[in-house]
Design an enzyme around this catalytic site. Structure first.
Site, mmCIF file in Angstrom:
data_model
loop_
_atom_site.group_PDB
_atom_site.id
_atom_site.type_symbol
_atom_site.label_atom_id
_atom_site.label_comp_id
_atom_site.label_asym_id
_atom_site.label_seq_id
_atom_site.Cartn_x
_atom_site.Cartn_y
_atom_site.Cartn_z
ATOM 1 N N VAL A 1 -22.994 -28.258 68.135
ATOM 2 C CA VAL A 1 -21.571 -28.617 68.147
ATOM 3 C C VAL A 1 -21.393 -29.805 67.221
ATOM 4 O O VAL A 1 -22.136 -30.789 67.313
ATOM 5 C CB VAL A 1 -21.109 -28.989 69.573
ATOM 6 C CG1 VAL A 1 -19.657 -29.455 69.568
ATOM 7 C CG2 VAL A 1 -21.300 -27.805 70.506
ATOM 8 N N ASP B 1 -7.085 -32.575 67.777
ATOM 9 C CA ASP B 1 -6.782 -33.857 67.128
ATOM 10 C C ASP B 1 -7.198 -34.962 68.102
ATOM 11 O O ASP B 1 -6.518 -35.211 69.094
ATOM 12 C CB ASP B 1 -5.280 -33.930 66.810
ATOM 13 C CG ASP B 1 -4.925 -35.229 66.095
ATOM 14 O OD1 ASP B 1 -5.756 -36.173 66.131
ATOM 15 O OD2 ASP B 1 -3.834 -35.302 65.512
ATOM 16 N N SER C 1 -22.710 -46.681 61.610
ATOM 17 C CA SER C 1 -22.445 -47.206 60.275
ATOM 18 C C SER C 1 -23.136 -48.548 60.090
ATOM 19 O O SER C 1 -23.326 -49.318 61.039
ATOM 20 C CB SER C 1 -20.941 -47.364 60.095
ATOM 21 O OG SER C 1 -20.663 -48.255 59.049
ATOM 22 N N TYR D 1 -12.921 -50.757 62.790
ATOM 23 C CA TYR D 1 -13.924 -49.733 62.442
ATOM 24 C C TYR D 1 -15.327 -50.272 62.752
ATOM 25 O O TYR D 1 -16.133 -49.619 63.410
ATOM 26 C CB TYR D 1 -13.796 -49.392 60.955
ATOM 27 C CG TYR D 1 -14.859 -48.421 60.475
ATOM 28 C CD1 TYR D 1 -14.809 -47.080 60.832
ATOM 29 C CD2 TYR D 1 -15.927 -48.856 59.680
ATOM 30 C CE1 TYR D 1 -15.790 -46.184 60.395
ATOM 31 C CE2 TYR D 1 -16.903 -47.967 59.249
ATOM 32 C CZ TYR D 1 -16.827 -46.637 59.613
ATOM 33 O OH TYR D 1 -17.803 -45.757 59.197
ATOM 34 N N LYS E 1 -18.070 -48.921 65.519
ATOM 35 C CA LYS E 1 -19.419 -48.451 65.190
ATOM 36 C C LYS E 1 -20.477 -49.279 65.926
ATOM 37 O O LYS E 1 -21.583 -48.810 66.172
ATOM 38 C CB LYS E 1 -19.647 -48.484 63.675
ATOM 39 C CG LYS E 1 -18.783 -47.459 62.937
ATOM 40 C CD LYS E 1 -19.066 -46.020 63.399
ATOM 41 C CE LYS E 1 -18.262 -44.974 62.677
ATOM 42 N NZ LYS E 1 -18.524 -43.601 63.144
ATOM 43 N N SER F 1 -17.916 -39.696 49.777
ATOM 44 C CA SER F 1 -17.019 -38.978 50.708
ATOM 45 C C SER F 1 -15.578 -39.479 50.570
ATOM 46 O O SER F 1 -15.317 -40.489 49.919
ATOM 47 C CB SER F 1 -17.474 -39.157 52.159
ATOM 48 O OG SER F 1 -16.907 -40.311 52.724
HETATM 49 N N1 LIG Z 1 -18.967 -41.905 54.052
HETATM 50 C C1 LIG Z 1 -19.572 -43.045 54.315
HETATM 51 O O1 LIG Z 1 -19.841 -43.844 53.409
HETATM 52 C C2 LIG Z 1 -19.945 -43.374 55.725
HETATM 53 C C3 LIG Z 1 -20.691 -44.530 55.954
HETATM 54 C C4 LIG Z 1 -21.054 -44.848 57.248
HETATM 55 C C5 LIG Z 1 -20.691 -44.026 58.287
HETATM 56 N N2 LIG Z 1 -19.958 -42.909 58.056
HETATM 57 C C6 LIG Z 1 -19.555 -42.088 59.196
HETATM 58 O O2 LIG Z 1 -19.831 -40.731 58.942
HETATM 59 C C7 LIG Z 1 -18.880 -39.914 59.639
HETATM 60 C C8 LIG Z 1 -18.288 -38.886 58.688
HETATM 61 O O3 LIG Z 1 -17.620 -39.578 57.638
HETATM 62 P P1 LIG Z 1 -17.189 -38.908 56.252
HETATM 63 O O4 LIG Z 1 -17.561 -39.854 55.203
HETATM 64 O O5 LIG Z 1 -17.641 -37.511 56.166
HETATM 65 O O6 LIG Z 1 -15.615 -38.983 56.417
HETATM 66 P P2 LIG Z 1 -14.471 -37.910 56.099
HETATM 67 O O7 LIG Z 1 -14.847 -37.095 54.915
HETATM 68 O O8 LIG Z 1 -13.208 -38.678 56.066
HETATM 69 O O9 LIG Z 1 -14.510 -36.956 57.390
HETATM 70 C C9 LIG Z 1 -14.067 -37.393 58.637
HETATM 71 C C10 LIG Z 1 -13.961 -36.217 59.571
HETATM 72 O O10 LIG Z 1 -13.352 -36.653 60.799
HETATM 73 C C11 LIG Z 1 -12.208 -35.822 61.047
HETATM 74 N N3 LIG Z 1 -11.118 -36.507 61.729
HETATM 75 C C12 LIG Z 1 -10.389 -37.563 61.286
HETATM 76 N N4 LIG Z 1 -9.421 -37.839 62.150
HETATM 77 C C13 LIG Z 1 -9.513 -36.934 63.153
HETATM 78 C C14 LIG Z 1 -8.770 -36.696 64.334
HETATM 79 N N5 LIG Z 1 -7.694 -37.427 64.655
HETATM 80 N N6 LIG Z 1 -9.136 -35.674 65.127
HETATM 81 C C15 LIG Z 1 -10.183 -34.878 64.810
HETATM 82 N N7 LIG Z 1 -10.930 -35.052 63.698
HETATM 83 C C16 LIG Z 1 -10.593 -36.072 62.880
HETATM 84 C C17 LIG Z 1 -11.735 -35.407 59.672
HETATM 85 O O11 LIG Z 1 -10.849 -34.295 59.764
HETATM 86 P P3 LIG Z 1 -9.886 -33.928 58.527
HETATM 87 O O12 LIG Z 1 -10.759 -33.117 57.599
HETATM 88 O O13 LIG Z 1 -8.800 -33.142 59.129
HETATM 89 O O14 LIG Z 1 -9.424 -35.209 57.914
HETATM 90 C C18 LIG Z 1 -13.067 -35.091 59.032
HETATM 91 O O15 LIG Z 1 -13.535 -33.845 59.483
HETATM 92 C C19 LIG Z 1 -17.838 -40.873 60.219
HETATM 93 O O16 LIG Z 1 -18.105 -41.092 61.581
HETATM 94 C C20 LIG Z 1 -18.059 -42.142 59.437
HETATM 95 O O17 LIG Z 1 -17.680 -43.282 60.162
HETATM 96 C C21 LIG Z 1 -19.566 -42.558 56.788
#
Ligand SMILES: NC(=O)c1ccc[n+]([C@@H]2O[C@H](COP(=O)([O-])OP(=O)(O)OC[C@H]3O[C@@H](n4cnc5c(N)ncnc54)[C@H](OP(=O)(O)O)[C@@H]3O)[C@@H](O)[C@H]2O)c1
Length: 336
Positions: free
Chosen positions: A64, A119, A200, A213, A217, A248
Site C-alpha cells: 500500500v 484527500d 526528511s 514541515y 518530519k 521532484s
Molecule cells: N523530494 C524531496 O526532495 C524530498 C525530500 C525529503 C523528503 N521527501 C518526502 O518524500 C515524500 C514524497 O515527496 P515527493 O517529492 O514525491 O513530492 P510530490 O511529488 O509533491 O508528491 C507528493 C504526493 O503526496 C500527495 N498528496 C499531496 N497532498 C495530498 C492530500 N491532501 N491528500 C492525498 N495525497 C496528497 C500528492 O498527490 P498529488 O499528485 O495529487 O499532488 C503526491 O502523490 C514526501 O513525504 C516528502 O516529504 C521528499
C-alpha cells in the site's frame, strides 16, 4: 638540587601523560569517524538489506502506497510492481491514479493494481473506514507512508496561512497514523510486515522558514523509532526513511546531481536496501543512498547542531527572496 630535578621530572611526566591522553582521545575519535565512514560505504554500496521476499514479494501480497501520484510515489509504485508486489495506490487525484495504474500495468502486467482516492487534508473517519474495508480484503505486507506536502515557499511561521499549517499536519502526520493503525493489526496477526515512513533531512537539521514541515518530519522520525521498537518483537520492520533532496515537484529541483538523485534511482535504492541504516546512528532509520548518507555523516560528526540550523536559516532566507521575486515577476502584467 635533587628536589628541583624531581619537580622537573614530575612536570615532564605530567606533560607526557597529557600528550599521550590527547593523542589517545584523538586516535579514538578518528577511529570512530573512519569506522562510521566505512560502515556507511558498506551499507550504501554492498549491504543488500532485508530481502523483499520476506514480506511476500512474488507471493501475491500487497504493498500500500500513499502519495503514489507524486514523483517519488510513482517511482516506488513502479518499482514495487516490478519487484512482484500487487499495489494499492492511495492519492487524492482520480485521473492521476488511473494514469499511474495504466503505466504500472504496461510495465508489469502480472501485478494487480487497485486505486483508492482520498484527500488526506480533508479525509473523514467514514472515508478511512471505507479504506479499511478495502485493506481488510487484501494481504498487506508492505505499507509506505509517502504522501507529504510542504510550505509553498519558505515562509516564517507567523506569516504562514492557517490552511497550509492544517494541511501539512493532516497530510504528513494524521494520514500516516490513520493508515498505519488500519494496517498494523493484520501484520501483527501474520508476524510479518514492512512499514516505511517517509521522513526528511529537515528533521535531522530543522529548517527555519519550513518549520511546520520540518516539525512534521520530526514527528515521523520520533514516532517511527518508537513504533519500530514496539513492533520489532512482533516480526514487523518499521523504517524511517531519512531523505535529503530528490528531483521532484516538491523539491522544485529538475536536474539530478550526485547529491540529488532522480525519483527512480532513489526508489530503487530504497527497495534494494531495506533495513540498512546507511551509517546513521538513529535507530529504525535508513539512508539508502551514498550521497545522502555522506551528508548525514558530515552533519552528525562536524560542527554543532546550532551551526547547521543557522546555516539552513540563511539558505532558506535566500530561497524565500528568490521565490518572492519570481512571484512578483509572474504577477507583473506582461508588456508586449
Ligand atoms: N523530494 C524531496 O526532495 C524530498 C525530500 C525529503 C523528503 N521527501 C518526502 O518524500 C515524500 C514524497 O515527496 P515527493 O517529492 O514525491 O513530492 P510530490 O511529488 O509533491 O508528491 C507528493 C504526493 O503526496 C500527495 N498528496 C499531496 N497532498 C495530498 C492530500 N491532501 N491528500 C492525498 N495525497 C496528497 C500528492 O498527490 P498529488 O499528485 O495529487 O499532488 C503526491 O502523490 C514526501 O513525504 C516528502 O516529504 C521528499
Amino acid at each position: 638540587m635533587f628536589e628541583s630535578q624531581l619537580d622537573l621530572l614530575k612536570g615532564n611526566t605530567a606533560l607526557a601523560l597529557t600528550v599521550a591522553l590527547c593523542l589517545g582521545v584523538g586516535a579514538l575519535s578518528l577511529a570512530r569517524l573512519v569506522l562510521g565512514l566505512c560502515t556507511l560505504l558498506f551499507d550504501t554500496l554492498l549491504n543488500p538489506g532485508i530481502s523483499l521476499r520476506k514480506f511476500g514479494a512474488g507471493q501475491g501480497h500487497w504493498a500500500v502506497l500513499t502519495g503514489a501520484t507524486g514523483d517519488i510515489g510513482r517511482a516506488l509504485a513502479l518499482e514495487l510492481a516490478k519487484r512482484q508486489f500487487n499495489v494499492l495506490l492511495v492519492a487524492r487525484n482520480d485521473a492521476k491514479l488511473q494514469a499511474l495504474a495504466d503505466e504500472i500495468q504496461a510495465h508489469s502486467p502480472e501485478a494487480e493494481v487497485k486505486q483508492f482516492q482520498l484527500d488526506f487534508a480533508h479525509a473523514t473517519s467514514e472515508e478511512y473506514q471505507a479504506l479499511k474495508a478495502v485493506l481488510d480484503e487484501l494481504t498487506v505486507s508492505v505499507l509506505i507512508n509517502n504522501a507529504g506536502i510542504s510550505h509553498d515557499i519558505p515562509t516564517p511561521f507567523h506569516l504562514e496561512t492557517d490552511k497550509r499549517i492544517h494541511d501539512i499536519v493532516r497530510v504528513n502526520i494524521d494520514s500516516m497514523l490513520n493508515i498505519t493503525h488500519l494496517v498494523v493489526p493484520q501484520m501483527i496477526s501474520r508476524s510479518s510486515g514492512l512499514i516505511i515512513n517517509s521522513g526528511s533531512f529537515s528533521a535531522t537539521v530543522p529548517s527555519p522558514l519550513l518549520s511546520v514541515y520540518s516539525g512534521s518530519k520530526s514527528f515521523v522520525s520520533t514516532w517511527s523509532q518508537a513504533l519500530g521498537a514496539e513492533l520489532q518483537p512482533k516480526g514487523i520492520v518499521v523504517e524511517h526513511l531519512n531523505t535529503y533532496f530528490v528531483v521532484s515537484a516538491m523539491s522544485k529541483i529538475r536536474r539530478p546531481s550526485f547529491f540529488i538523485p532522480t525519483a527512480s534511482s532513489y526508489a530503487r535504492a530504497v527497495l534494494s536496501r531495506v533495513g540498512v541504516p546507511g551509517g546513521t546512528k538513529m535507530p529504525f532509520t535508513s539512508i539508502p543512498l551514498l550521497s545522502h548518507a555522506l551528508l548525514t555523516w558530515v552533519v552528525e560528526n562536524f560542527f554543532s547542531r546550532q551551526f547547521w540550523i543557522m546555516y539552513n536559516r540563511s539558505l532558506m532566507i535566500d530561497t524565500r527572496k528568490r521565490a518572492l521575486r519570481k512571484r512578483e515577476r509572474e504577477a507583473a502584467p506582461k508588456s508586449d
